[in-house]
Design a protein around this motif. Structure first.
Motif, short mmCIF file in Angstrom:
data_model
loop_
_atom_site.label_atom_id
_atom_site.label_comp_id
_atom_site.label_asym_id
_atom_site.label_seq_id
_atom_site.Cartn_x
_atom_site.Cartn_y
_atom_site.Cartn_z
N VAL A 554 -13.35 5.33 -10.56
CA VAL A 554 -13.80 5.27 -9.16
C VAL A 554 -12.83 4.40 -8.38
O VAL A 554 -12.49 3.28 -8.80
CB VAL A 554 -15.22 4.70 -9.06
CG1 VAL A 554 -15.64 4.59 -7.60
CG2 VAL A 554 -16.19 5.56 -9.84
N ASP A 555 -12.38 4.91 -7.22
CA ASP A 555 -11.52 4.12 -6.36
C ASP A 555 -12.38 3.42 -5.31
O ASP A 555 -13.14 4.08 -4.59
CB ASP A 555 -10.46 4.99 -5.68
CG ASP A 555 -9.33 4.16 -5.09
OD1 ASP A 555 -9.60 3.41 -4.14
OD2 ASP A 555 -8.21 4.25 -5.60
N PRO A 556 -12.32 2.10 -5.19
CA PRO A 556 -13.20 1.39 -4.25
C PRO A 556 -12.86 1.65 -2.79
O PRO A 556 -13.69 1.41 -1.91
CB PRO A 556 -12.98 -0.09 -4.62
CG PRO A 556 -11.61 -0.13 -5.23
CD PRO A 556 -11.45 1.18 -5.95
N ASP A 557 -11.65 2.13 -2.50
CA ASP A 557 -11.26 2.35 -1.11
C ASP A 557 -11.97 3.58 -0.56
O ASP A 557 -12.03 4.63 -1.23
CB ASP A 557 -9.75 2.54 -1.01
CG ASP A 557 -8.99 1.31 -1.48
OD1 ASP A 557 -9.46 0.19 -1.19
OD2 ASP A 557 -7.94 1.47 -2.12
N PRO A 558 -12.51 3.51 0.67
CA PRO A 558 -13.22 4.67 1.26
C PRO A 558 -12.33 5.91 1.31
O PRO A 558 -11.17 5.83 1.74
CB PRO A 558 -13.59 4.18 2.67
CG PRO A 558 -13.60 2.68 2.56
CD PRO A 558 -12.54 2.35 1.56
N PHE A 559 -12.89 7.02 0.83
CA PHE A 559 -12.26 8.34 0.92
C PHE A 559 -10.99 8.46 0.08
O PHE A 559 -10.24 9.43 0.23
CB PHE A 559 -11.96 8.73 2.37
CG PHE A 559 -13.12 8.65 3.28
CD1 PHE A 559 -14.19 9.52 3.15
CD2 PHE A 559 -13.18 7.68 4.27
CE1 PHE A 559 -15.28 9.43 3.99
CE2 PHE A 559 -14.26 7.59 5.11
CZ PHE A 559 -15.32 8.46 4.97
N ASP A 560 -10.71 7.46 -0.80
CA ASP A 560 -9.51 7.53 -1.63
C ASP A 560 -9.82 8.41 -2.84
O ASP A 560 -10.80 8.15 -3.56
CB ASP A 560 -9.07 6.14 -2.07
CG ASP A 560 -7.57 6.07 -2.29
OD1 ASP A 560 -6.93 7.14 -2.26
OD2 ASP A 560 -7.03 4.97 -2.48
N GLY A 561 -9.05 9.43 -3.08
CA GLY A 561 -9.27 10.34 -4.19
C GLY A 561 -8.54 9.88 -5.44
O GLY A 561 -7.61 9.07 -5.39
N VAL A 562 -8.98 10.40 -6.59
CA VAL A 562 -8.39 10.04 -7.88
C VAL A 562 -8.02 11.31 -8.64
O VAL A 562 -8.83 12.24 -8.73
CB VAL A 562 -9.37 9.20 -8.73
CG1 VAL A 562 -8.78 8.92 -10.11
CG2 VAL A 562 -9.70 7.89 -8.02
#
Length: 693
Positions: A554-562
């Motif tokens: 999970v990326d904590p930044d809003p709307f950041d995809g992985v």
């Protein structure tokens, strides 16, 4: 019936000298009927059609085609009498067959059956009759019979070759006749056509100088497809007349202005797909109404304050038509374009309005706001525009007054208006500061004593999506200010909601604005830690294309995809690693060729990568052993010890350490003696198994 001329034609055809050509054996005549409904009592109005095709005429000289007509049901019958638009019985559709003889007969009696003969021919010596090749053959002629049903009776008419078989023939150049392949044809004789006018009604007075006409579809026992033409004239004889273009629908609007106070006449003509014509059963007249004159608005002056007890005043309009009565239509709207009036009242007359409210204008009329039927739609502290027009008793209308006059409705002191818009930040935007700038459009107050410069604003922020109850931060701006920077730092990687309301100098408050939202992401961070799942660490596998699975990062930044990158190597330091990237979701099936050597240990791990290319590697590095087929004891070798384990597993059903697929040396999904033979060959003869899963 008088058939002499037609019978002579048949005899003439029989006796004509013959040439040397023999007709094609495919020669035939086909008759086909169509349904056409006649008009009752009007001979020549309806037409029953029969089309004739000849498939091969290259060698024919004359064609004799007698027919017999029989009424097979009902009271339908036919006549052959003075065709309206044809020069005889036969109407050529090509230049090949010419009209040969005319026939004028009286109507048959209504008792079935009746019969008659029809004959026609063409002249082979006429150059105009040269035949096209068979491949481009077109319809030769069309036989048309005027039909009539004096009492609009319904029945069927049958053309039956069986009654005249010996007379239907081709006459050729040899002393013999070829029979005609005659197709029996039956068609329905319908009830009379009916075409009714609908609007405007007869002797109507229409207000529109470009009136719209409406009529019913043409029908007999059912609707008949047709096109329509409207005839319009200022005299009942329609000389001269204006006409519409052919219309597919049953309505038409006059495309030009008609003269007012002039009587006009109109009727409609229908033409069916079979080219049959029918007029409307009536001709109607109408008169174009002269529009009344516009009123003149005179009071109150624009911008005036008004209560429900005040009046709107205007000078009455006049009507040039003697005897016309004039009423008024009044509209009041908070938009000067009057797109959705709060008040739209028609029929304002002497029973509603007042006279003498403007003493300097004896013909002035007025109406009190409270007397308007929809006055409850008018809101306090609102600016309204008003206009009106004259309407006569025929629906004729004048132009509206300008609509630029306005008034301010002030019933009581009011709260300020909500903030109208301009919200920044909004729409879920991602901000890179912990103390963002907030701004909005200036609001207003209905009360003149509260100008925009005196209004202040309450700002609320929260993270749960609502601000009416509890909220995390609340601020008040100085008067007139529509921008603000919060004193508190907003949490990183958080979703915030905010709204603002207007407060006037007396403390009256508006409703809060619609809730806006945004995200805080001042620092870009890599994806969170995650674990490998399967195959488990130190696992033994047989397939060279195993499925690898791991937990989601999970990326904590809003709307950041992985996305994920898989690394596989025979070395613990991942030297010469096989790499596969851009993987979604969190699983991957190893592609063929990545695991080359059986009996070897392989290491694997996964790297999670976000949109900013920041990455986090899996918390573990797992390894697995890719077994050789037959390596039952998992020691990486193929020996007699493996043979013993396989024999016990296959013949004695003794358990075998997983994966069991190590015992399936021929990859058939079974554990059988054949696998033991392959294992013996592999151990003692160094022969590899026949498959490599």
């Amino acid at each position: 019936m008088r058939k002499t001329g037609l019978l002579l034609l048949a005899i003439l055809s029989w006796t004509i000298g013959r040439l040397s050509a023999q007709p094609d054996p495919r020669d035939s005549v086909i008759l086909e009927s169509k349904i056409v409904a006649p008009v009752a009592g009007a001979s020549g109005s309806g037409v029953a059609r029969m089309k004739v095709w000849i498939t091969n005429k290259d060698s024919l000289t004359y064609l004799t085609l007698p027919l017999i007509e029989t009424s097979t049901s009902g009271g339908a019958y036919m006549i052959l009498s003075r065709p309206r638009t044809f020069n005889g019985v036969v109407v050529p559709l090509t230049g090949t067959l010419r009209f040969f003889a005319a026939a004028n007969m009286s109507r048959y009696n209504s008792t079935s059956p009746d019969s008659f003969l029809v004959a026609a021919g063409f002249d082979p010596s006429d150059p105009a009759t040269i035949e096209p090749p068979n491949a481009t053959r077109k319809p030769v002629w069309e036989l048309k019979f005027d039909t009539v049903s004096s009492q609009a009776q319904v029945g069927t008419v049958q053309f039956d070759s069986g009654r005249v078989t010996l007379s239907i023939q081709f006459t050729n150049t040899e002393p013999s006749d070829l029979p005609v392949n005659f197709v029996k044809s039956v068609f329905q004789v319908g009830v009379a056509f009916q075409l009714d006018l609908i609007a405007p009604v007869d002797q109507a007075v229409v207000p529109d100088p470009r009136p719209t006409f409406l009529w019913s579809s043409l029908r007999d026992s059912a609707t008949v497809p047709a096109t329509y033409t409207v005839f319009l004239a200022d005299n009942p004889f329609f000389t001269p007349a204006d006409t519409s273009p052919p219309l597919p629908d049953t309505t038409w609007q006059v495309p030009f202005d008609l003269q007012v106070q002039t009587t006009y006449y109109w009727k409609v003509r229908a033409i069916t797909l079979d080219n049959d014509t029918s007029f409307s059963l009536e001709t109607r007249s109408f008169r174009v109404d002269a529009a009344p004159g516009s009123p003149l608005d005179i009071s109150p002056p624009s911008g005036s304050d008004m209560s429900m007890f005040d009046y709107l005043v205007w000078l009455e309009g006049s009507d040039p038509d003697p005897g016309d009565q004039v009423t008024y239509q009044l509209q009041i709207d908070d938009n000067s374009n009057f797109s959705s009036p709060e008040v739209n009242q028609s029929g304002i007359d002497e029973n509603t309005l007042s006279r003498g409210m403007a003493k300097t204008f004896p013909n002035a009329l007025a109406i009190q706001l409270s007397h308007l039927a929809d006055h409850d739609n008018l809101r306090d502290d609102s600016l309204y525009y008003w206009r009106l027009r004259s309407v006569d008793n025929h629906g004729g209308v004048s132009a509206y007054t300008s609509g630029q006059r306005n008034f301010y409705l002030n019933l009581a002191d009011s709260s300020p208006r909500p903030v109208p818009g301009g919200f920044i930040p909004s729409g879920g935007v991602v901000l890179t500061t912990h103390k963002p700038d907030f701004s909005w459009f200036q609001s207003s107050d209905p009360d003149p004593e509260d100008p925009p410069s005196s209004l202040l604003y309450h700002l609320r922020l929260d993270m749960d999506g609502e601000i009416a109850g509890d909220f995390q931060f609340g601020y008040a701006t100085p008067p007139g200010e529509t921008t603000f920077v919060p004193l508190d730092s907003l949490a990183e990687n958080s979703h915030w909601f905010w709204a603002v309301r207007t407060v006037d100098s007396k403390g009256a408050r508006s409703a809060f604005s619609p809730i806006q939202d945004f995200y805080i992401n001042a620092v870009n961070e890599p994806p969170s830690a995650f674990s490998l799942l399967s195959p488990s660490d130190s696992a033994f596998i047989v397939t060279k294309t195993p499925s690898l699975d791991w937990a989601d990062a999970v990326d904590p930044d809003p709307f950041d995809g992985v996305t994920y990158e898989v690394l596989i190597s025979a070395f613990a330091n991942f030297d010469s690693a096989f790499t596969a990237g851009g993987i979604l979701p969190s699983s991957y099936t190893v592609q063929a060729g990545a695991l080359a050597v059986r009996g070897r240990l392989y290491y694997w791990k996964v790297r999670a990568i976000d949109n900013a290319s920041l990455n986090t590697e899996s918390s573990e590095v797992f390894h697995f052993t890719l077994l050789k087929l037959g390596d039952a004891n998992h020691d990486g070798l193929l020996t007699a010890a493996d043979i013993v384990l396989l024999l016990n597993f296959v013949f004695l059903q003794e358990p075998l350490d997983p994966p069991l697929e190590v015992a399936d040396l021929n990859c058939d999904g079974l554990y059988a003696p054949a696998d033991i033979v392959l294992a013996l060959n592999a151990v003692f003869l160094a022969q590899p198994p026949p498959c490599d899963p």
